[in-house]
Motif scaffolding. Structure first.
Motif, PDB file in Angstrom:
ATOM      1  N   SER A 136       0.988  -1.107  -0.087  1.00 40.02           N
ATOM      2  CA  SER A 136       0.009  -0.227  -0.050  1.00 40.02           C
ATOM      3  C   SER A 136       0.798   1.351   0.004  1.00 40.02           C
ATOM      4  O   SER A 136       0.818   2.219  -0.849  1.00 40.02           O
ATOM      5  CB  SER A 136      -1.015   0.015   1.197  1.00 40.02           C
ATOM      6  N   ASP A 137       1.667   1.335   1.014  1.00 41.08           N
ATOM      7  CA  ASP A 137       2.775   2.297   0.958  1.00 41.08           C
ATOM      8  C   ASP A 137       3.478   2.666  -0.288  1.00 41.08           C
ATOM      9  O   ASP A 137       3.738   3.827  -0.726  1.00 41.08           O
ATOM     10  CB  ASP A 137       3.592   2.296   2.132  1.00 41.08           C
ATOM     11  N   GLU A 138       3.972   1.596  -1.025  1.00 45.44           N
ATOM     12  CA  GLU A 138       4.769   1.692  -2.061  1.00 45.44           C
ATOM     13  C   GLU A 138       4.082   2.168  -3.426  1.00 45.44           C
ATOM     14  O   GLU A 138       4.277   3.225  -4.270  1.00 45.44           O
ATOM     15  CB  GLU A 138       5.403   0.209  -2.620  1.00 45.44           C
ATOM     16  N   ALA A 139       2.446   1.851  -3.308  1.00 48.64           N
ATOM     17  CA  ALA A 139       1.738   2.295  -4.421  1.00 48.64           C
ATOM     18  C   ALA A 139       1.514   3.781  -4.187  1.00 48.64           C
ATOM     19  O   ALA A 139       1.328   4.519  -5.201  1.00 48.64           O
ATOM     20  CB  ALA A 139       0.395   1.386  -4.410  1.00 48.64           C
ATOM     21  N   TYR A 140       0.943   4.110  -2.931  1.00 45.01           N
ATOM     22  CA  TYR A 140       0.826   5.556  -2.653  1.00 45.01           C
ATOM     23  C   TYR A 140       2.084   6.440  -3.153  1.00 45.01           C
ATOM     24  O   TYR A 140       1.840   7.525  -3.655  1.00 45.01           O
ATOM     25  CB  TYR A 140       0.582   5.780  -1.250  1.00 45.01           C
ATOM     26  N   ASP A 141       3.360   6.006  -2.728  1.00 49.43           N
ATOM     27  CA  ASP A 141       4.605   6.746  -2.886  1.00 49.43           C
ATOM     28  C   ASP A 141       4.629   6.953  -4.454  1.00 49.43           C
ATOM     29  O   ASP A 141       5.026   7.879  -5.174  1.00 49.43           O
ATOM     30  CB  ASP A 141       5.616   6.266  -2.665  1.00 49.43           C
ATOM     31  N   LYS A 142       4.074   5.767  -5.174  1.00 52.53           N
ATOM     32  CA  LYS A 142       4.402   5.698  -6.632  1.00 52.53           C
ATOM     33  C   LYS A 142       3.345   6.734  -7.248  1.00 52.53           C
ATOM     34  O   LYS A 142       3.619   7.607  -8.227  1.00 52.53           O
ATOM     35  CB  LYS A 142       4.144   4.268  -7.431  1.00 52.53           C
ATOM     36  N   ALA A 143       2.135   6.746  -6.719  1.00 53.94           N
ATOM     37  CA  ALA A 143       1.069   7.697  -7.130  1.00 53.94           C
ATOM     38  C   ALA A 143       1.543   9.024  -7.004  1.00 53.94           C
ATOM     39  O   ALA A 143       1.337  10.074  -7.975  1.00 53.94           O
ATOM     40  CB  ALA A 143      -0.245   7.407  -6.451  1.00 53.94           C
ATOM     41  N   LEU A 144       2.111   9.599  -5.922  1.00 56.29           N
ATOM     42  CA  LEU A 144       2.710  10.961  -5.512  1.00 56.29           C
ATOM     43  C   LEU A 144       3.655  11.236  -6.502  1.00 56.29           C
ATOM     44  O   LEU A 144       4.304  12.244  -6.490  1.00 56.29           O
ATOM     45  CB  LEU A 144       2.727  11.088  -4.281  1.00 56.29           C
ATOM     46  N   SER A 145       4.404  10.178  -6.886  1.00 58.40           N
ATOM     47  CA  SER A 145       5.758  10.705  -8.003  1.00 58.40           C
ATOM     48  C   SER A 145       5.166  11.088  -9.030  1.00 58.40           C
ATOM     49  O   SER A 145       5.849  11.833  -9.737  1.00 58.40           O
ATOM     50  CB  SER A 145       6.555   9.450  -8.269  1.00 58.40           C
ATOM     51  N   TYR A 146       3.936  10.537  -9.541  1.00 60.44           N
ATOM     52  CA  TYR A 146       3.360  11.138 -10.796  1.00 60.44           C
ATOM     53  C   TYR A 146       2.745  12.396 -10.649  1.00 60.44           C
ATOM     54  O   TYR A 146       2.510  13.419 -11.668  1.00 60.44           O
ATOM     55  CB  TYR A 146       2.476   9.934 -11.513  1.00 60.44           C
ATOM     56  N   ASN A 147       1.967  12.629  -9.400  1.00 64.52           N
ATOM     57  CA  ASN A 147       1.327  13.845  -8.860  1.00 64.52           C
ATOM     58  C   ASN A 147       1.405  14.091  -7.519  1.00 64.52           C
ATOM     59  O   ASN A 147       0.743  13.603  -6.879  1.00 64.52           O
ATOM     60  CB  ASN A 147      -0.077  13.711  -9.556  1.00 64.52           C
ATOM     61  N   PRO A 148       2.475  14.886  -7.159  1.00 58.14           N
ATOM     62  CA  PRO A 148       2.575  15.153  -5.916  1.00 58.14           C
ATOM     63  C   PRO A 148       1.459  15.900  -5.059  1.00 58.14           C
ATOM     64  O   PRO A 148       1.247  15.950  -3.869  1.00 58.14           O
ATOM     65  CB  PRO A 148       3.937  15.864  -5.813  1.00 58.14           C
TER      66      PRO A 148
END
Length: 586
Positions: free
Chosen positions: A454-466
């Motif tokens: 879950s944390d990895e996915a959220y970090d990935k999401a924020l890398s595309y749109n912080p």
């Protein structure tokens, strides 16, 4: 918009240079064989040389027909070394160079071929094509003079000659050629249209109009002449004259869709919007006007959106499309779009469904339908129609994402993950989709108790749109529930409130993170903001507020808020213990 255009190019009764060359390609082998057979050997060649040239020529033709261009070229060049005046080889070698877009290299070969055989029509046609392709327009006059000499009854050569003059801006010479052609073939729409083009370039509006008026007098039942004349008047600011001509045409044929479209243009230019729209309605009710042309007219309203009158007009015209073209999927698709613009979602859904029923091969219509269903929280319809769309278009990232959202809303997180992973694997350029997809993936993994993923996915999401506020909020809240990375959670939650201020759920998250950080006074401020902005009377917010008040020493107020949480639907055993024992319980 000008609905009737003068068509100056050659039409059905004329053959362009390019078409002649296509025909020439099919028959060239036969012609060159005949030319070679009839051509006497050069005086400088002996019988052996002559036999060798003929054999080599046949071999070169064979290599040409099997697309062995290099060998064919070498053979024709060998022939010309032995027999420089072999016009058939000059012609064939020139064609090979033209195949390679080497028109400059083909020209001298063809020029020599026509000098050797000046009555060979095909050589001159090939030379004309070469001049045209290399933009040697000034050399075309003599070529078409020769072609007319050889074949004086062929209209194509007159048109080509006139067009060459037109390109050279020798307008009077072009008009003379059209006069010659008219003597040969009689009056025609092609000649009329070609003359119109010249008159308009010369600014001779009266002369252009006079010719069309004569055409109307000679053919009073031919609507196209009225349309052309009105076009000339209208494009030159003579709206009243154009209107008068079109009104005559309307009396002659009240069912002509093209006349109604032209009248709509005139009335629009005269600022008579009602009259213009009424003419459009008549035109749209005519099935003879193509649906594509009508859709382009509807699209003309788009720049005026969200002006209510523009949206209403586009909606009515698109509705008429479905009546006039009931079997065309495009009619229902554009109608659905206009219904959506007018916030008539229920009707738009039905229009899109009808469009798909008529033609299921247009992905955009599927996406519009599923987006509406998802926005209306109809998860069953979203899944049904979304999965149907994916059976036809499996590689569409957005569709995979929307179906994933629906499955997540139905709490089937494993199925949701299947689709959202498809979305991230299919789309690598759309950062918005990637951010949303990884954020949804984070939500799903959280509900499946896979905190690391879950944390990895959220970090990935924020890398595309912080600055994805919902991702920031959810990630922060889930970290606070686990009492992990609270500083990071606080930063993310604070940012989400900056991005979307006065959002109760975001304020509640920030208050809860501050509570976890034992910053109870700040937490109280943010929780009171959340309660002030909460329109749903959330039981969770009352419980959180009670928790904060308890740690601020306000036990009685804490119990009152816990009771409010219970009254608003929270029946958890932990809440019951808080109320009964009058203390905070994890």
């Amino acid at each position: 918009m000008k609905h009737q255009e003068l068509r100056y190019g050659k039409q059905n009764n004329k053959t362009s240079i390019h078409y002649l060359m296509a025909v020439l390609f099919l028959v060239s082998c036969l012609l060159t064989l005949k030319a070679s057979a009839q051509k006497p050997a050069s005086k400088s060649m002996n019988a052996l040389d002559s036999t060798m040239v003929r054999q080599l020529f046949f071999s070169a033709l064979h290599e040409k027909t099997i697309d062995n261009t290099k060998l064919a070229t070498e053979m024709f060049e060998r022939i010309l070394q032995t027999d420089p005046a072999n016009d058939a080889s000059l012609y064939e070698l020139a064609n090979l160079r033209k195949r390679q877009n080497n028109y400059a290299g083909a020209q001298p070969l063809l020029e020599k071929a026509v000098s050797i055989s000046p009555d060979n029509e095909w050589y001159w046609v090939a030379l004309a094509d070469s001049y045209e392709k290399s933009n040697s327009i000034n050399k075309l006059e003599n070529v078409f003079n020769q072609l007319i000499r050889i074949n004086p009854d062929k209209p194509d050569y007159y048109f080509d000659k006139a067009n060459a003059y037109l390109l050279l801006k020798r307008y009077d010479d072009a008009l003379k050629v059209y006069n010659q052609l008219e003597q040969l073939t009689g009056p025609s729409d092609d000649i009329l249209a070609s003359r119109q083009k010249i008159y308009l370039k010369q600014g001779k509006i009266d002369q252009a109009a006079a010719e069309l008026e004569k055409a109307i007098a000679d053919n009073p039942d031919q609507i196209r002449y009225y349309l052309l004349l009105s076009e000339i008047y209208n494009s030159n600011g003579l709206n009243d004259k154009a209107l008068k001509v079109l009104q005559q045409a309307e009396k002659l044929n009240s069912n002509s869709g093209m006349v109604h479209l032209a009248l709509a243009d005139i009335y629009r230019d005269k600022k008579d919007k009602d009259a213009s729209f009424n003419q459009l309605i008549l035109a749209f009710s005519n099935p003879d006007i193509s649906i594509d042309q009508k859709i382009r007219i509807i699209a003309g309203y788009f720049p005026k959106f969200p002006e209510p009158n523009a949206k209403a007009s586009a909606l009515e015209l698109s509705r008429i499309l479905t009546v006039t073209h009931p079997a065309d999927a495009k009619a229902y698709a554009i109608y659905g779009d206009m219904l959506l613009q007018n916030v008539k979602n229920k009707e738009a859904r039905q229009a899109y469904k009808k469009s798909i029923e008529l033609n299921e091969q247009v992905y955009a219509v599927h996406e519009q339908l599923v987006r509406i269903e998802l926005s209306e929280n109809d998860m069953d319809a979203t899944i049904k129609d979304g999965e149907n769309a994916l059976s036809l278009f499996p590689n569409q990232g957005w569709m995979n994402y929307m179906v994933s959202v629906a499955w997540a809303q139905k709490k089937d997180f494993k199925k949701a993950l299947t689709y959202v992973k498809n979305a991230t694997s299919l789309e690598i350029q759309d950062k918005d989709l990637l951010s949303l997809s990884f954020s949804l993936m984070g939500d799903c993994y959280h509900d499946l108790k896979d905190n690391k993923s879950s944390d990895e996915a959220y970090d990935k999401a924020l890398s595309y749109n912080p600055d994805n506020a919902f991702t920031l909020n959810n990630y922060a809240y889930y970290l606070s529930l686990r009492n992990e990375a609270l500083d990071k959670a606080a930063q993310m939650s604070a940012r989400s409130n900056e991005l979307q201020p006065n959002t109760a759920s975001f304020e509640d998250t920030y208050a809860w993170v501050l509570f976890k950080q034992k910053k109870y006074t700040e937490a109280r401020v943010w929780m009171e903001k959340a309660l002030a902005h909460d329109k749903d009377n959330s039981s969770a917010k009352y419980e959180h507020y009670g928790d904060i008040l308890f740690y601020l020493g306000n036990t009685d107020d804490a119990v009152q808020n816990w009771k409010k949480a219970k009254d608003h639907g929270n029946q958890s055993p932990v809440l019951e213990r808080k109320i009964n024992e009058k203390k905070y319980i994890e």
